[in-house]
Scaffold this active site. Sequence first.
Site, short mmCIF file in Angstrom:
data_model
loop_
_atom_site.label_atom_id
_atom_site.label_comp_id
_atom_site.label_asym_id
_atom_site.label_seq_id
_atom_site.Cartn_x
_atom_site.Cartn_y
_atom_site.Cartn_z
N GLY A 143 0.83 -1.21 0.00
CA GLY A 143 0.00 0.00 0.00
C GLY A 143 0.86 1.26 0.00
N ASN A 157 5.88 7.19 -10.15
CA ASN A 157 5.32 5.84 -10.00
C ASN A 157 3.83 5.89 -10.33
OD1 ASN A 157 4.41 3.36 -9.27
ND2 ASN A 157 5.08 3.47 -7.14
N GLY A 215 15.19 -5.49 -8.95
CA GLY A 215 14.58 -5.28 -7.65
C GLY A 215 14.58 -6.50 -6.76
N THR A 216 13.68 -7.45 -7.06
CA THR A 216 13.46 -8.62 -6.20
C THR A 216 14.75 -9.38 -5.90
OG1 THR A 216 11.23 -8.78 -7.04
CG2 THR A 216 12.12 -10.76 -6.04
N LYS A 271 7.19 5.63 -14.72
CA LYS A 271 7.23 4.18 -14.53
C LYS A 271 5.85 3.60 -14.82
CE LYS A 271 8.95 0.66 -11.37
NZ LYS A 271 9.69 0.45 -10.13
N CYS A 328 0.56 3.38 -8.84
CA CYS A 328 -0.20 3.46 -7.59
C CYS A 328 -1.65 3.82 -7.92
CB CYS A 328 0.42 4.51 -6.66
SG CYS A 328 0.28 6.16 -7.28
N GLY A 357 9.86 -10.57 -9.92
CA GLY A 357 10.83 -11.65 -9.98
C GLY A 357 10.86 -12.29 -11.36
N ASN A 410 6.74 -1.75 -13.80
CA ASN A 410 6.49 -2.08 -12.40
C ASN A 410 5.99 -3.53 -12.32
OD1 ASN A 410 5.87 -1.77 -9.57
ND2 ASN A 410 5.70 0.42 -9.96
#
Length: 303
Positions: A74, A127, A264-265, A164, A130, A216, A191
Amino acid sequence: MTVVDLSVRLGRLELRSPLVAAAGTVGSVHDFADVDALAVYGAAVAKSVSHEPWPGRAAPRLAPAGIGMLTGSGSQNPGIDRWRSTMPDPATLPVPVWGSAVGADAAEFALVAKGLTAAGVTAVEVNLSCPNLEEGTMFALQPAASAAVVAAVRAATELPVGAKLSPNSENIVGVAQAVVDAGADFLVLTNTVWGMGIDLETRQPKLSGVVGGYSGPPLKPIALRCVWEVASALDVPIVGCGGVQHGDDVVEYLLAGASAVAMGTVHFAEARAGKRILRQLKNWCEEQGVERVASLTGTSLPR
Ligand SMILES: Cc1cc2nc3c(=O)[nH]c(=O)nc-3n(C[C@H](O)[C@H](O)[C@H](O)COP(=O)(O)O)c2cc1C
């Protein structure tokens, strides 16, 4: 032996390496567990921040799902004022820091962009994945709403602005065109993709928010397709993002049309992954006689 030049250009930005640490996966950069390992990146993106504090969702917010990961925080964050008071001067960190803005409407995004700029970041990532609280969906699904946000951010800062986007978009080229027309200097594609999981013991959704972002390795072909489609249609610098685990993944994104590649992941399992992945990228270039990583962008061949 080939000496490989790793530097790339992303519009106005010069990056010493094509690797970018993706937003939200290295904290606010300075609080990343292994800050020194960030020196291999061309940039590191801080976790998204809003104007007012956002409390985020209840636990659980993270869950493993196959070989990927589900996230549904969130966008919890302390708000831009508190963020600035806890953030050291980015110039003291071993990597250029980009800020990432979230907001409920375009005006909020603009206020955050101003705060990030004053904090000394080198670029502002918008971003758009969201929720748009007015429409009840995400900005990135709507070209006009995305463009309005980017235009407001563009007017609020002189810094390079990256938009993004989301792989959930059914017309990613249309959204990309809209944000470029509104002043985005580069795109980050992409994203997370929407996903969910169910715990077999409790028979409840794994995330408190039920549906969350899936990231991932399984995301890579999806995000790669987005990069390829947008790069084929538009002339705009792209940061590929999704599922990078190995130097070969970086090469694939570059060939598809990306100028830089975010990861990222992979940081959750291997905080120093950037070092290994940059070495693998360098090795590949040496074996192939590629002198400049930047020369790989958009050089995939037709079938
Ligand atoms: C725990 C977690 C937190 C994230 N937080 C943010 C965020 O604050 N802002 C954002 O734009 N993306 C955020 N992302 C998305 C990542 O930056 C990235 O786009 C996505 O995870 C796909 O790349 P990956 O497969 O390499 O992880 C987050 C991802 C994860 C896993």
